[in-house]
Enzyme design. Sequence first.
Site, mmCIF file in Angstrom:
data_model
loop_
_atom_site.group_PDB
_atom_site.id
_atom_site.type_symbol
_atom_site.label_atom_id
_atom_site.label_comp_id
_atom_site.label_asym_id
_atom_site.label_seq_id
_atom_site.Cartn_x
_atom_site.Cartn_y
_atom_site.Cartn_z
ATOM 1 N N PHE A 37 0.832 -1.204 0.000
ATOM 2 C CA PHE A 37 0.000 0.000 0.000
ATOM 3 C C PHE A 37 0.861 1.247 0.000
ATOM 4 O O PHE A 37 2.091 1.182 0.080
ATOM 5 C CB PHE A 37 -0.950 -0.003 1.206
ATOM 6 C CG PHE A 37 -0.276 0.287 2.529
ATOM 7 C CD1 PHE A 37 0.493 -0.672 3.150
ATOM 8 C CD2 PHE A 37 -0.401 1.538 3.132
ATOM 9 C CE1 PHE A 37 1.116 -0.406 4.368
ATOM 10 C CE2 PHE A 37 0.211 1.814 4.337
ATOM 11 C CZ PHE A 37 0.974 0.843 4.959
ATOM 12 N N ILE A 159 9.755 -1.887 1.812
ATOM 13 C CA ILE A 159 8.489 -1.584 1.119
ATOM 14 C C ILE A 159 7.308 -1.663 2.086
ATOM 15 O O ILE A 159 7.407 -2.257 3.155
ATOM 16 C CB ILE A 159 8.239 -2.539 -0.079
ATOM 17 C CG1 ILE A 159 8.109 -3.986 0.392
ATOM 18 C CG2 ILE A 159 9.341 -2.365 -1.117
ATOM 19 C CD1 ILE A 159 7.496 -4.898 -0.647
ATOM 20 N N LYS A 160 6.180 -1.075 1.635
ATOM 21 C CA LYS A 160 4.990 -1.054 2.488
ATOM 22 C C LYS A 160 4.138 -2.292 2.204
ATOM 23 O O LYS A 160 3.083 -2.208 1.580
ATOM 24 C CB LYS A 160 4.212 0.242 2.263
ATOM 25 C CG LYS A 160 5.002 1.473 2.684
ATOM 26 C CD LYS A 160 4.191 2.754 2.596
ATOM 27 C CE LYS A 160 3.518 3.107 3.888
ATOM 28 N NZ LYS A 160 4.453 3.605 4.922
ATOM 29 N N ASN A 161 4.645 -3.448 2.677
ATOM 30 C CA ASN A 161 3.948 -4.720 2.535
ATOM 31 C C ASN A 161 3.136 -4.944 3.813
ATOM 32 O O ASN A 161 3.695 -4.941 4.908
ATOM 33 C CB ASN A 161 5.023 -5.813 2.359
ATOM 34 C CG ASN A 161 4.440 -7.207 2.229
ATOM 35 O OD1 ASN A 161 3.261 -7.433 2.446
ATOM 36 N ND2 ASN A 161 5.281 -8.147 1.889
#
Length: 316
Positions: A37, A159-161
């Site tokens: 996201f 990362i925005k995981n």
Amino acid sequence: MADGHPMYLWWNGERRRWEDATVHVTDLGWSTVGAVFEGIRAYWNDEDGELYVFRLQEHMERLARSMKLVRLPLEYSVDALIGEIIGLLQANETREDTYIRPLAYAGNTSGKRFAQLGNEAELLINTHPMPSHLLTGLTQTAKISSWRRISDTVMPPRIKNLSNYRNGQLAGQEARLDGYDTAFLINDQGKVAEAPGACVMLVRDGKLITPDATSSILESITRDALMTLAREVLEIEVVERQVDRTELYLADEVFTCGTAAEITPIVSVDKYDIGAGEPGPITRGLEQAFHDALRGKEERFSHWRTPVGISVAVPA
Ligand SMILES: *Cc1c(COP(=O)(O)O)cnc(C)c1O
């Protein structure tokens, strides 16, 4: 706004009425394990009658990189998605500080095991009001978490995981149960990484110091902006390097930063007062510079802002 939510969101290629965006309950389950996201803020400027989205291009480029890393196909160009976000904010007639959350997740998951997912991606972009706490005097206390920050050998911290957030959530819960506001996580090298959902910066001897990009941190756009403001507005030295736990205890100033955290001064860590136990001059100076840049009070950083054109009439 209708019933406390905006009128529209954007889902899989179309702007839709909020009520019309539903999924079947059997789609719950594995669909968000590999989801990624973005969290983006838009700031309302009353004098200009304008809404400014902060570093929209950089956020959408990061979404594309996150999708690449988790192998979700992205079927839209970054430019097209930027256009859709502007269109959505216009259609919702957004005239307040707002959070924009693009979310990419596996589609067509019903009845599948998680290893089979990911050939199809769905993409949702929704918004909700989120007032800024800059210049309101908010401060937090912190503890060093007993949970370690995920490392690049286990999950992709940069990362925005969504799956990564269980890590920060455990640390945040522990901190609050122990009577603190937030936590700092140490990485598998024993160095300071981050707070839950926010990066960390400290000041010592007039220099701004922050864990480097290989310290298991998220590649934060706020962190990048604040390093620029520190150099160009405050004209102080900025150092990216590994940071020890005890450097936090001895720092003159500590704060967390990120889209949600903006700048949040930390006044104590493990009950060691930071400096005088209140926000210091460099934190205060950065907060003002950051506020002016994102709300559109400072021309110098106008390339960081996308004006939505909210005052213009919107085609039906
Ligand atoms: C989003 C996020 C940050 C801050 O990144 P920004 O790009 O500044 O919003 C820091 N850490 C984590 C884990 C995050 O998810």
